[in-house]
Design a protein around this motif. Structure first.
Motif, PDB file in Angstrom:
ATOM      1  N   TRP B  58       0.819  -1.204   0.000  1.00 30.24           N
ATOM      2  CA  TRP B  58       0.000   0.000   0.000  1.00 30.24           C
ATOM      3  C   TRP B  58       0.856   1.258   0.000  1.00 30.24           C
ATOM      4  CZ3 TRP B  58       1.121   2.381   4.635  1.00 30.24           C
ATOM      5  CH2 TRP B  58       1.522   1.554   5.684  1.00 30.24           C
ATOM      6  N   GLU B  60       0.768   5.359   1.161  1.00 38.65           N
ATOM      7  CA  GLU B  60       0.073   6.339   1.990  1.00 38.65           C
ATOM      8  C   GLU B  60       0.607   7.729   1.661  1.00 38.65           C
ATOM      9  OE1 GLU B  60      -0.694   4.530   6.071  1.00 38.65           O
ATOM     10  OE2 GLU B  60       0.055   6.532   6.585  1.00 38.65           O
ATOM     11  N   ASP B  65      -4.675   6.495   2.455  1.00 38.08           N
ATOM     12  CA  ASP B  65      -4.411   5.487   1.428  1.00 38.08           C
ATOM     13  C   ASP B  65      -4.505   6.164   0.059  1.00 38.08           C
ATOM     14  OD1 ASP B  65      -4.868   2.134   1.032  1.00 38.08           O
ATOM     15  OD2 ASP B  65      -5.255   3.462  -0.662  1.00 38.08           O
ATOM     16  N   LYS B  68      -7.432   4.621  -2.285  1.00 38.86           N
ATOM     17  CA  LYS B  68      -8.819   4.634  -1.783  1.00 38.86           C
ATOM     18  C   LYS B  68      -9.264   6.019  -1.312  1.00 38.86           C
ATOM     19  CE  LYS B  68      -8.617  -0.160  -0.194  1.00 38.86           C
ATOM     20  NZ  LYS B  68      -8.173  -0.934   0.963  1.00 38.86           N
TER      21      LYS B  68
END
Lengths: 263, 247
Positions: B58, B60, B65, B68
């Motif tokens: 992922w 950040e 995120d 998302k």
């Protein structure tokens, strides 16, 4: 003055507005072929409508033409995620023509109707056609005025627009759909084959001549309008097809402008 | 606060483009991401912008995120795209180019704000000129002003020096240094690091994986260069003691 002629003069102005707005946005988006794609996709919808009419269902061509053009636009916009937008448009164009030919071939007494959708005739429009062009033009103008900056941004810098949070694929689809509405509204007046020259040639000429975005829209409108009006005048004098004459004038204008630029 | 975190990030198109990336960028850092063509630099930028979903791991950005929750941080980032991707034939004025992102979101931009952003890059006298009549370097400065007009917390630049003349390069470097001195984060993806080598806090040397990361002099070693580029590149130490890869 003859009522038909007055109607033709007003429709010519409305078509020129559509040509200036949709044509210029198409040229800005570097997707000139889109207009031809939309027009021929719309023709598939018209062919289906004519077929349904021939077997007893009373349907209006406009809804079918618009649905076919927007569906082709949707396919093109989806395909553009994986490559050049013109490739998607070209394939949707071929698909639509295949559908059009198949439905025309099974439709009885189709010749004169199909002829009008292929080549158009600004002097043969019904009151319904007139109302449809007026409403579509108003809708396209209002929608474009709300979304103008988004359309300009995704045309100028799609990567930057996407990074800035603009959904480029969504607005591409909306843009393509609005262009399709413009094209379909002009279909009966100038025809699927000639629509390209009325929508793209004036905008492409204006891109060469205009020093600002406003100037491009204005010049494009003037060239489209003069082409349509001269087409009407010559058609009236010599009984020649007005749409073809308008297409001839706007196309020659484009080649004259580009030749002058080169010299 | 961490500006960017990559945790075990991999990404593929048809083949693997990025593999197991782990790094963090602190707020206020000036970081250069360097690598050969096809190293995955632009993909990395798109992952930071939240335009691509990591296949694994992922990303950040400012605690969100990136894929998302991109709507929550998108206004904190100023982005300078590769100039080659821009439709230069559109007859836009410099003012229109700077205003376009905000206008496209329905926000008004005053002419004063436009002039202020342009003055940061030394282009305030060209506000009425046509963008496509400017030189490559001037165009890049206008695009930088566009990225700065919203006063972003982080600036992300994709190849900012491609086709840019020396005076414009120097102006861009000066602007970036000023931004980091004000606590803004700057991430520049470059294939030639030399214009900003003296200014950056850290270099990430990339070729699908992270080959090395750290101060320029620690990263630019013969061994790391061969690992990243597959062959040796001349390394020169300048008067100020910085190691410059001559590429």
């Amino acid at each position: 003055m003859d009522e038909l002629l007055i109607k033709a003069i007003i429709v010519s102005a409305l078509v020129s507005i559509n040509a200036a707005v949709a044509g210029t946005l198409t040229v800005f988006r570097r997707a000139s072929f889109l207009v031809a794609g939309s027009a021929h996709s719309a023709l598939a919808g018209v062919a289906v409508a004519l077929f349904l009419n021939s077997i007893g269902f009373e349907v209006h061509y406009f809804a079918f033409a618009l649905l076919a053009a927007v569906f082709a636009a949707f396919l093109s916009a989806r395909a553009s995620k994986y490559g050049d937008i013109n490739t998607g448009i070209a394939i949707a164009f071929a698909l639509s023509m295949a559908v059009a030919v198949i439905f025309i071939s099974v439709t009885r007494n189709y010749a004169s109707s199909v002829w009008q959708f292929l080549f158009g005739d600004v002097l043969l429009l019904t009151d319904d056609d007139f109302a449809l062009i007026a409403i579509s033009t108003a809708f396209v103008l209002i929608a474009t005025s709300f979304l103008y900056h988004k359309f300009l941004f995704i045309s100028f810098d799609p990567d930057g627009a996407e990074a800035f949070g603009i959904n480029v694929h969504l607005y591409d689809f909306i843009l393509i759909s609005l262009i399709s509405i413009s094209v379909v509204s002009a279909l009966k007046a100038i025809g699927a084959i000639l629509v390209f020259s009325i929508f793209i040639a004036p905008s492409a000429s204006a891109m060469e001549l205009g020093k600002s975005t406003k100037a491009v829209f204005s010049i494009s409108f003037i060239i489209a309008l003069l082409s349509m009006y001269f087409g009407l005048v010559i058609s009236y004098q010599y009984s020649l097809p007005a749409g073809a004459l308008a297409a001839l004038i706007s196309s020659l204008t484009y080649f004259t402008v580009t030749a002058r630029k080169m010299s | 606060m961490k500006a960017v975190i990559f945790c075990d990030v991999s990404f593929s198109y048809d083949k693997k483009v990025l593999e197991d990336l782990n790094f963090e960028i602190e707020g206020g850092e000036f970081v250069a991401i360097l690598g050969p063509n096809g190293a995955g630099k632009t993909t990395l930028v798109k992952l930071i912008l939240g335009l691509l979903k990591p296949e694994k791991g992922w990303v950040e950005v400012f605690g969100y995120d990136s894929f998302k929750e991109r709507n929550k941080f998108v206004d904190l980032i100023g982005y300078l795209p590769q100039r080659e991707e821009i439709a230069n034939e559109l007859p836009l004025t410099v003012s229109q180019v700077v205003k376009l992102p905000l206008l496209s979101k329905g926000k008004k931009v005053s002419d004063e704000k436009v002039v202020e952003a342009l003055s940061m890059v030394g282009m305030e006298g060209d506000v009425r000129k046509r963008f496509n009549e400017l030189s490559g370097g001037q165009q890049q400065r206008v695009l930088l002003a566009r990225a700065l007009v919203r006063n972003p917390e982080m600036l992300l630049l994709d190849e900012p020096f491609n086709g840019v003349d020396i005076p414009s390069q120097e102006k861009i470097v000066e602007v970036l240094s000023n931004l980091t001195s004000k606590g803004k984060t700057v991430i520049a993806v470059v294939h030639n690091i030399n214009p900003i080598l003296h200014e950056v806090d850290r270099v990430i040397l990339l070729n699908r994986r992270i080959i090395a990361t750290g101060k320029p002099n620690d990263v630019f070693t013969e061994e790391n260069i061969i690992k990243a580029y597959g062959s040796s590149i001349p390394l020169v130490i300048c008067e100020d003691g910085y190691t410059h890869p001559l590429r």
